[in-house]
Design a protein around this motif. Sequence first.
Motif, PDB file in Angstrom:
ATOM      1  N   VAL B 312       0.820  -1.209   0.000  1.00 17.92           N
ATOM      2  CA  VAL B 312       0.000   0.000   0.000  1.00 17.92           C
ATOM      3  C   VAL B 312       0.855   1.261   0.000  1.00 17.92           C
ATOM      4  O   VAL B 312       0.599   2.190  -0.782  1.00 17.92           O
ATOM      5  CB  VAL B 312      -0.954  -0.015   1.213  1.00 17.92           C
ATOM      6  N   ALA B 313       1.907   1.285   0.848  1.00 15.03           N
ATOM      7  CA  ALA B 313       2.689   2.522   0.969  1.00 15.03           C
ATOM      8  C   ALA B 313       3.359   2.909  -0.354  1.00 15.03           C
ATOM      9  O   ALA B 313       3.153   4.025  -0.835  1.00 15.03           O
ATOM     10  CB  ALA B 313       3.708   2.389   2.097  1.00 15.03           C
ATOM     11  N   PRO B 314       4.142   2.007  -0.991  1.00 16.03           N
ATOM     12  CA  PRO B 314       4.776   2.425  -2.250  1.00 16.03           C
ATOM     13  C   PRO B 314       3.756   2.751  -3.337  1.00 16.03           C
ATOM     14  O   PRO B 314       3.971   3.651  -4.140  1.00 16.03           O
ATOM     15  CB  PRO B 314       5.607   1.206  -2.665  1.00 16.03           C
ATOM     16  N   ALA B 337       5.966   4.323   7.688  1.00 13.61           N
ATOM     17  CA  ALA B 337       6.046   4.661   9.111  1.00 13.61           C
ATOM     18  C   ALA B 337       4.748   5.307   9.568  1.00 13.61           C
ATOM     19  O   ALA B 337       4.158   4.928  10.589  1.00 13.61           O
ATOM     20  CB  ALA B 337       7.224   5.600   9.346  1.00 13.61           C
ATOM     21  N   LEU B 338       4.264   6.271   8.764  1.00  9.76           N
ATOM     22  CA  LEU B 338       3.039   6.983   9.126  1.00  9.76           C
ATOM     23  C   LEU B 338       1.853   6.024   9.200  1.00  9.76           C
ATOM     24  O   LEU B 338       1.071   6.030  10.160  1.00  9.76           O
ATOM     25  CB  LEU B 338       2.770   8.082   8.090  1.00  9.76           C
ATOM     26  N   LEU B 339       1.738   5.145   8.167  1.00  9.21           N
ATOM     27  CA  LEU B 339       0.595   4.222   8.121  1.00  9.21           C
ATOM     28  C   LEU B 339       0.588   3.286   9.323  1.00  9.21           C
ATOM     29  O   LEU B 339      -0.458   3.030   9.922  1.00  9.21           O
ATOM     30  CB  LEU B 339       0.623   3.408   6.829  1.00  9.21           C
ATOM     31  N   VAL B 355      -6.556  -4.317  22.916  1.00  4.65           N
ATOM     32  CA  VAL B 355      -5.690  -3.897  21.808  1.00  4.65           C
ATOM     33  C   VAL B 355      -5.776  -4.949  20.711  1.00  4.65           C
ATOM     34  O   VAL B 355      -5.453  -6.111  20.930  1.00  4.65           O
ATOM     35  CB  VAL B 355      -4.234  -3.749  22.271  1.00  4.65           C
ATOM     36  N   ILE B 356      -6.258  -4.542  19.542  1.00  2.00           N
ATOM     37  CA  ILE B 356      -6.286  -5.462  18.402  1.00  2.00           C
ATOM     38  C   ILE B 356      -4.858  -5.593  17.875  1.00  2.00           C
ATOM     39  O   ILE B 356      -4.157  -4.589  17.796  1.00  2.00           O
ATOM     40  CB  ILE B 356      -7.157  -4.907  17.264  1.00  2.00           C
ATOM     41  N   PRO B 357      -4.411  -6.802  17.500  1.00  2.00           N
ATOM     42  CA  PRO B 357      -3.087  -6.890  16.874  1.00  2.00           C
ATOM     43  C   PRO B 357      -3.046  -6.010  15.630  1.00  2.00           C
ATOM     44  O   PRO B 357      -3.982  -6.016  14.825  1.00  2.00           O
ATOM     45  CB  PRO B 357      -2.961  -8.371  16.505  1.00  2.00           C
ATOM     46  N   VAL B 358      -1.964  -5.259  15.475  1.00  2.00           N
ATOM     47  CA  VAL B 358      -1.930  -4.236  14.432  1.00  2.00           C
ATOM     48  C   VAL B 358      -1.960  -4.857  13.039  1.00  2.00           C
ATOM     49  O   VAL B 358      -2.397  -4.231  12.070  1.00  2.00           O
ATOM     50  CB  VAL B 358      -0.708  -3.309  14.630  1.00  2.00           C
ATOM     51  N   GLY B 359      -1.507  -6.121  12.938  1.00  2.00           N
ATOM     52  CA  GLY B 359      -1.552  -6.810  11.648  1.00  2.00           C
ATOM     53  C   GLY B 359      -2.981  -6.950  11.121  1.00  2.00           C
ATOM     54  O   GLY B 359      -3.224  -6.912   9.916  1.00  2.00           O
ATOM     55  N   MET B 360      -3.931  -7.105  12.064  1.00  2.00           N
ATOM     56  CA  MET B 360      -5.339  -7.169  11.664  1.00  2.00           C
ATOM     57  C   MET B 360      -5.763  -5.859  11.010  1.00  2.00           C
ATOM     58  O   MET B 360      -6.424  -5.840   9.974  1.00  2.00           O
ATOM     59  CB  MET B 360      -6.232  -7.399  12.887  1.00  2.00           C
ATOM     60  N   VAL B 361      -5.345  -4.741  11.636  1.00  2.00           N
ATOM     61  CA  VAL B 361      -5.748  -3.438  11.108  1.00  2.00           C
ATOM     62  C   VAL B 361      -5.173  -3.228   9.714  1.00  2.00           C
ATOM     63  O   VAL B 361      -5.887  -2.834   8.786  1.00  2.00           O
ATOM     64  CB  VAL B 361      -5.288  -2.308  12.053  1.00  2.00           C
ATOM     65  N   VAL B 364      -7.082  -5.338   7.262  1.00  2.00           N
ATOM     66  CA  VAL B 364      -8.428  -4.820   6.975  1.00  2.00           C
ATOM     67  C   VAL B 364      -8.345  -3.614   6.050  1.00  2.00           C
ATOM     68  O   VAL B 364      -9.161  -3.445   5.143  1.00  2.00           O
ATOM     69  CB  VAL B 364      -9.143  -4.451   8.292  1.00  2.00           C
ATOM     70  N   LEU B 365      -7.316  -2.777   6.249  1.00  2.00           N
ATOM     71  CA  LEU B 365      -7.183  -1.597   5.392  1.00  2.00           C
ATOM     72  C   LEU B 365      -6.520  -1.937   4.068  1.00  2.00           C
ATOM     73  O   LEU B 365      -6.836  -1.365   3.034  1.00  2.00           O
ATOM     74  CB  LEU B 365      -6.370  -0.515   6.105  1.00  2.00           C
ATOM     75  N   GLY B 366      -5.573  -2.893   4.087  1.00  2.00           N
ATOM     76  CA  GLY B 366      -4.767  -3.160   2.901  1.00  2.00           C
ATOM     77  C   GLY B 366      -5.428  -4.079   1.893  1.00  2.00           C
ATOM     78  O   GLY B 366      -5.273  -3.885   0.684  1.00  2.00           O
TER      79      GLY B 366
END
Lengths: 283, 383
Positions: B312-314, B337-339, B355-361, B364-366
């Motif tokens: 997503v970032a690049p 870094a920002l994302l 706290v949801i594991p950040v990989g889930m977030v 879900v977004l990616g």
Amino acid sequence: MVVKTRYSEKRLLDKVSVTVHPNEFVAIVGPNGAGKSTLLKAMSGEFMEYTVPRRSLRRGVRGMTSAGVAALGDRVLSELPAEDRAKRIAVLPQASTLPFDYTVEEVVRLGLFPWRLSVKDANEVVRQALISADLLGFEQRHYLSLSGGERQRTHFARVLVQVMPPALVNPAFSVGSQYLLLDEPTSALDLSHQHALMQAASQHARHVGVVVVMHDLNLALQYASRCILVNRGQVVEQGTPTDIFTPDCIADVFGVKAHRVSGKAGQPQLLFEPLMMDRNRKR
Amino acid sequence: MRSHFQAANRPLSPYSLISILILGLLLACIVGSFSGVMTVHFGDVCEAFKLLFFDDIGLGGAHVGNDRLNNGAGSNPTAQVISQLRWPRLVLAMSVGACLAVCGASLQGLFRNPLADPSLIGVSAGASIGAGLAIVVLETLFRSMSFSLPHWAVQHLVALCAFVGAGLVAWLIYIIATCRRADGLMGAAGGTSVTAMLLAGIAVASLAGAVSGVLTLIADDNELRRVSFWQMGSLETSGWGVSILAFVVSVIVCSLLTQQAKALDALALGEVEASHLGVNVARLKRRLVLLSAFGVGVSVALTGMIGFLGLVAPHGVRLLIGPNHRYLLPASALMGALLLVLSDILSRAVLSPLVIPVGMVTAVLGAPVFLWLVSRHPQRYGQ
């Protein structure tokens, strides 16, 4: 530049020896699959770097081993450092793809990779190359939005940039004899751009050796100073196009009946007779 | 003919994007320090600064447990939370985000394909196989020898194995997916086969699934929790020790990969063309594979599988400023870094105090972004 090649097993090219001088405009012509592109690749030193992966040899799958030398002056091509070689030999392949959406200017600028130029000099070189390829006004266009011919001209400008700095910017950049190897550079171009490209290439042939693989014999007659006729992996004839392109020779190699006529200013031109559908190609 | 002229549809200049991203990152860090279960006042942040840089528990406090928080001789507990929990977490998120994004961008350059994300093509899975095996083997080995290494040494060993796993997979997939013509020469239109790349990724991912399955079988309850968090990708491991390791690795990887920017641009033309331009292609490929495997391997070892960030970032950066790697690589690092910092804030806020594991977030977004990409250019990614 001297090239001697021999390929075993598939025999794409067999015992070919070709010499090209700077300030020459050499056309390589011949039927499809005759080995024209292979000859050009041998000149560019491609086979020395990309030999067959060993596993396919072991399996005996269409393995190809190459034997041959390409030499620049008194140095074997494969022994030159990559950047020095890139400053002296620029290669335009038949087709190039780009996975990302660069602009035309960014693609042309890639030709400066081996050089260390000031911003001003770099801009000047790029501008001159864009003029030669008739791409002024296309700088900010996206490569992926271009037509086939425009893409071809973009890559032509890119390889021009690669050999231009010594002549254009500063003689101190001189690296010895330079060569421009073009594989069917006019295949997607309209009539006027075909001639424009040939003119640009022959202008550069004053100080750079130009080798062009082409199919249009009349273009070769008009622009090439020497012609190499390739058929079935062998060099059939070498010489000025006017000497080589006789009706007999053309019938022999291409199986097409040709007439020579005198064009404007006495320049010879070729007219071809249409083939009969059932007529087998003469081998 | 010249009437075709149209300005490049790139909405931003590289420098303005980079300045915007730096500003955004600063803002996100401020939001990250203030948001959470505890309400934080400005004074607490100032005190946290003082704690971190002038008191003895500062950066050296690699291990922060509740005991330490309570022992903080009468000092402000909120400041302790900020300096020992939230800030290292922010640093970890930024470092891992930057690292994954820059490795994603470089792998896309290497594979000449905008879909090459470390998590999709199996590089992350390879890293997790390496790390998983290391954990299993190390734990049993140490148990049998009744000898225990310090925690940090184990962590570095696991990171090393993850790096080896990631490197092996990246190399393997590159060999499998790079099309060679029948005569054994690289085609002029080189590039890699998307199908081969993604299928190889699936194979390696299911292998990784098997390894972590074995891991869960032999792990005890505490380890099980750790392993499952790790599979989902989480920043729970953060502490200054881990965060500083991630930061150093990410600085090394980002700066070395950025040096390859010009060569990556040339490589976009194809391997043969790049070598005609004077690029030492074999050396470039070796460097790209090693560096991105190092970045992805260490990231996975520390935080587990955080997916889609490298995709997503690049891609976002390319849409905004174009594919020129000289700007793409640093801007992708900042964007990544920002994302990840934003995803982390989100992961702490959505089901707070859980706290949801950040990989889930990030998934879900990616994932929708990935689907959108594929549906937008089916012919480009279909072959």
